[in-house]
Design a protein around this motif. Sequence first.
Motif, mmCIF file in Angstrom:
data_model
loop_
_atom_site.group_PDB
_atom_site.id
_atom_site.type_symbol
_atom_site.label_atom_id
_atom_site.label_comp_id
_atom_site.label_asym_id
_atom_site.label_seq_id
_atom_site.Cartn_x
_atom_site.Cartn_y
_atom_site.Cartn_z
ATOM 1 N N VAL A 1 -38.754 0.418 -2.537
ATOM 2 C CA VAL A 1 -39.046 1.940 -3.102
ATOM 3 C C VAL A 1 -37.925 2.553 -3.433
ATOM 4 O O VAL A 1 -37.772 3.755 -3.524
ATOM 5 N N SER A 2 -36.827 2.671 -1.927
ATOM 6 C CA SER A 2 -36.603 3.341 -1.075
ATOM 7 C C SER A 2 -35.347 3.503 -2.098
ATOM 8 O O SER A 2 -34.050 4.118 -2.027
ATOM 9 N N SER A 3 -35.176 2.181 -2.997
ATOM 10 C CA SER A 3 -33.380 0.976 -3.962
ATOM 11 C C SER A 3 -33.655 2.598 -5.358
ATOM 12 O O SER A 3 -32.838 1.700 -6.091
ATOM 13 N N HIS A 4 -34.569 3.456 -5.456
ATOM 14 C CA HIS A 4 -34.804 4.060 -6.882
ATOM 15 C C HIS A 4 -33.545 4.308 -6.649
ATOM 16 O O HIS A 4 -33.061 5.179 -5.900
ATOM 17 N N ARG A 5 -33.115 5.445 -8.112
ATOM 18 C CA ARG A 5 -32.261 5.897 -8.068
ATOM 19 C C ARG A 5 -32.418 7.583 -8.525
ATOM 20 O O ARG A 5 -33.714 7.508 -7.718
ATOM 21 N N PRO A 6 -31.188 8.421 -7.777
ATOM 22 C CA PRO A 6 -31.652 9.951 -7.556
ATOM 23 C C PRO A 6 -32.352 10.281 -9.129
ATOM 24 O O PRO A 6 -32.418 9.997 -10.140
ATOM 25 N N TRP A 7 -33.282 11.425 -8.483
ATOM 26 C CA TRP A 7 -34.187 11.597 -9.549
ATOM 27 C C TRP A 7 -33.617 12.695 -10.115
ATOM 28 O O TRP A 7 -33.426 12.767 -11.925
ATOM 29 N N LEU A 8 -32.330 13.288 -9.592
ATOM 30 C CA LEU A 8 -31.543 13.947 -10.397
ATOM 31 C C LEU A 8 -30.981 13.734 -11.867
ATOM 32 O O LEU A 8 -30.322 13.660 -12.711
ATOM 33 N N HIS B 1 -33.439 -1.321 -17.127
ATOM 34 C CA HIS B 1 -32.908 -2.273 -15.799
ATOM 35 C C HIS B 1 -31.918 -1.366 -14.892
ATOM 36 O O HIS B 1 -32.291 -1.028 -13.113
ATOM 37 N N HIS B 2 -31.387 -0.236 -14.738
ATOM 38 C CA HIS B 2 -30.600 0.682 -13.986
ATOM 39 C C HIS B 2 -31.829 1.709 -13.522
ATOM 40 O O HIS B 2 -31.337 1.932 -11.817
ATOM 41 N N PHE B 3 -32.882 1.942 -13.935
ATOM 42 C CA PHE B 3 -33.700 2.720 -13.556
ATOM 43 C C PHE B 3 -35.345 2.064 -13.052
ATOM 44 O O PHE B 3 -36.457 3.366 -13.503
ATOM 45 N N LEU B 4 -35.456 0.947 -13.099
ATOM 46 C CA LEU B 4 -36.694 0.174 -13.054
ATOM 47 C C LEU B 4 -37.439 1.112 -12.190
ATOM 48 O O LEU B 4 -38.648 0.858 -12.485
ATOM 49 N N VAL C 1 -34.307 5.771 -24.324
ATOM 50 C CA VAL C 1 -33.796 5.330 -26.167
ATOM 51 C C VAL C 1 -32.734 6.697 -25.756
ATOM 52 O O VAL C 1 -31.190 6.921 -25.787
ATOM 53 N N LEU C 2 -33.295 7.671 -25.238
ATOM 54 C CA LEU C 2 -32.639 8.941 -25.243
ATOM 55 C C LEU C 2 -31.544 9.169 -24.391
ATOM 56 O O LEU C 2 -30.651 10.219 -24.992
ATOM 57 N N ARG C 3 -31.591 8.522 -23.091
ATOM 58 C CA ARG C 3 -30.490 8.691 -22.261
ATOM 59 C C ARG C 3 -29.622 8.288 -22.387
ATOM 60 O O ARG C 3 -29.476 6.920 -22.272
ATOM 61 N N ASN C 4 -28.101 8.206 -22.473
ATOM 62 C CA ASN C 4 -27.263 8.043 -22.840
ATOM 63 C C ASN C 4 -26.384 7.392 -21.369
ATOM 64 O O ASN C 4 -25.799 8.181 -20.616
ATOM 65 N N PRO C 5 -26.066 6.160 -21.621
ATOM 66 C CA PRO C 5 -25.501 5.355 -20.229
ATOM 67 C C PRO C 5 -24.366 5.572 -19.906
ATOM 68 O O PRO C 5 -24.244 4.778 -18.909
ATOM 69 N N ASP C 6 -23.834 6.120 -21.062
ATOM 70 C CA ASP C 6 -22.001 5.775 -20.285
ATOM 71 C C ASP C 6 -21.527 6.597 -18.888
ATOM 72 O O ASP C 6 -20.517 6.386 -18.513
ATOM 73 N N ASP C 7 -22.554 7.583 -18.559
ATOM 74 C CA ASP C 7 -21.816 8.349 -17.145
ATOM 75 C C ASP C 7 -22.415 7.589 -16.158
ATOM 76 O O ASP C 7 -23.060 8.344 -15.311
#
Length: 186
Positions: A34-41, A67-70, A162-168
Amino acid sequence: MLSPVENLPVTEEETHLSFGEVISLSVQNLIAFVSSHRPWLELLALGSMDRPTSFSSAVSRSKLNLHHFLVNYSLVAAVSAALFLIGDPTALLIIASFAVMWLLLCFCRDHPLVLYGRHVSDRVIFFGLIVGSFWALWLTHCFLSLVLGIVAGALLCLVHAVLRNPDDLFVQEEQVVVPSNFLHWS
């Protein structure tokens, strides 16, 4: 998840782990997950939301974002299911306790479970959790609410993916440059 007990080498130290120690190690693994989650911002960055240009773009975006925000998406789905069950606190507590048991006994356990000096096989654990989960769902009459909560959370996560652009988002692990030891004096 563990491989079958027949293929798992068991050390002498692991045979002396009590049920409480196995659960304690599982809780540590769960906390690390659970602590491996990505920052909510980073998840909620509104500047990186846009429509995909094609269906293949939407599929590739969703794969990368899922995959990134699992961990984040898992937490969103769990909160969504909890919100749908909030009308029946007894059902919420029972379902939450079974969810914790699934996490601790199946998904986050890395040592064999030994009770009273005997190894408990994964089949017995799975069977017990499946029967117990169905019994809890039947007892609380909350199957429909639980399914609706999970589906609503999954749809919310899929729309975001689908809407989140993963380029950044991140640099691919294969593309990370490993620093050399050119200036390292040891």
